[in-house]
Design a protein around this motif. Structure first.
Motif, PDB file in Angstrom:
ATOM      1  N   GLU A 124     100.264  21.940  60.915  1.00  0.00           N
ATOM      2  CA  GLU A 124     101.510  22.176  60.177  1.00  0.00           C
ATOM      3  C   GLU A 124     102.703  21.560  60.907  1.00  0.00           C
ATOM      4  O   GLU A 124     103.564  20.946  60.279  1.00  0.00           O
ATOM      5  CB  GLU A 124     101.724  23.679  59.971  1.00  0.00           C
ATOM      6  CG  GLU A 124     100.840  24.276  58.902  1.00  0.00           C
ATOM      7  CD  GLU A 124     101.060  25.774  58.722  1.00  0.00           C
ATOM      8  OE1 GLU A 124     101.497  26.447  59.692  1.00  0.00           O
ATOM      9  OE2 GLU A 124     100.796  26.252  57.612  1.00  0.00           O
ATOM     10  N   LYS A 132      95.923  26.830  52.598  1.00  0.00           N
ATOM     11  CA  LYS A 132      96.689  28.057  52.799  1.00  0.00           C
ATOM     12  C   LYS A 132      95.812  29.069  53.522  1.00  0.00           C
ATOM     13  O   LYS A 132      94.630  29.201  53.229  1.00  0.00           O
ATOM     14  CB  LYS A 132      97.151  28.627  51.461  1.00  0.00           C
ATOM     15  CG  LYS A 132      97.996  29.883  51.604  1.00  0.00           C
ATOM     16  CD  LYS A 132      98.680  30.242  50.298  1.00  0.00           C
ATOM     17  CE  LYS A 132      99.393  31.551  50.325  1.00  0.00           C
ATOM     18  NZ  LYS A 132     100.187  31.876  51.460  1.00  0.00           N
ATOM     19  N   ASN A 148     102.746  28.207  45.348  1.00  0.00           N
ATOM     20  CA  ASN A 148     104.041  28.661  45.899  1.00  0.00           C
ATOM     21  C   ASN A 148     105.187  27.952  45.256  1.00  0.00           C
ATOM     22  O   ASN A 148     105.242  26.880  44.903  1.00  0.00           O
ATOM     23  CB  ASN A 148     104.088  28.446  47.415  1.00  0.00           C
ATOM     24  CG  ASN A 148     103.108  29.353  48.117  1.00  0.00           C
ATOM     25  OD1 ASN A 148     102.701  30.378  47.574  1.00  0.00           O
ATOM     26  ND2 ASN A 148     102.704  28.968  49.305  1.00  0.00           N
TER      27      ASN A 148
END
Length: 148
Positions: A124, A132, A148
Motif C-alpha cells: 500500500e 481488501k 468503497n
C-alpha cells in the motif's frame, strides 16, 4: 561461472532454462542442483551435477553448502523454497565471503514478506494494488462484494 539451484526437487524446467541461458554466456558453465534427497529429485537427475545438503534448519547446512559450492566453483545460488530465503539472507555475508552470491532480498524485506500484514502495508505504501483486508470482526460474506 557455475550456478546452483538449491532445493531443486522437481524443478526440471528451471534447471533446463538456466542451462540453456548459461551456455550462451559461459559455454563451459554448469548448472548444479542440491537437495536433501537428490536421488528423488528429477531436477538433480538432469542438472550438470548435484549434491546432497542437510535441511536449511540443520546446524551444518551452511558448512556443507559452502564446501560443496567451493569445490564446484559455484558463484551464484538460486533458492527455490520460501524456508531458504530468510537463512540465506541472514547469511549473505558469509556466503559472499566464500565467493557465493545468493539471489535473495534483504533480511528486512524477506521478513516483511513472511508477514501478510507487513507486506500488505508495504505494498500500500508503494502504491501496489492489494486485495481488501478483512478482520474477523468486519467480515461478512457479502462484504467482499461491496465497493468503497
Amino acid at each position: 561461472m557455475n550456478i546452483l539451484i538449491s532445493s531443486a526437487g522437481r524443478r526440471v524446467s528451471l534447471v533446463r532454462a538456466f542451462q540453456k541461458e548459461l551456455k550462451k554466456l559461459y559455454p563451459e558453465g554448469k548448472v548444479y542442483a542440491s537437495d536433501a534427497d537428490p536421488t528423488l529429485s528429477g531436477a538433480c537427475q538432469i542438472a550438470d551435477g548435484y549434491f546432497k545438503v542437510p535441511f536449511v534448519t540443520h546446524p551444518d547446512y551452511f558448512n556443507v553448502l559452502i564446501k560443496e559450492c567451493k569445490s564446484r566453483n559455484i558463484g551464484l545460488l538460486i533458492p527455490t523454497i520460501d524456508t531458504e530465503l530468510l537463512p540465506l539472507a541472514q547469511n549473505r555475508l558469509l556466503l559472499e565471503k566464500n565467493g557465493i552470491v545468493p539471489v535473495v532480498a534483504s533480511t528486512d524485506f524477506v521478513g516483511k514478506c513472511r508477514d501478510k500484514r507487513q507486506i500488505h502495508k508495504f505494498f500500500e505504501e508503494h502504491n501496489v494494488a492489494v486485495a481488501k483486508e478483512f478482520t474477523k470482526k468486519d467480515y461478512t460474506p457479502t462484504s467482499i462484494y461491496q465497493t468503497n
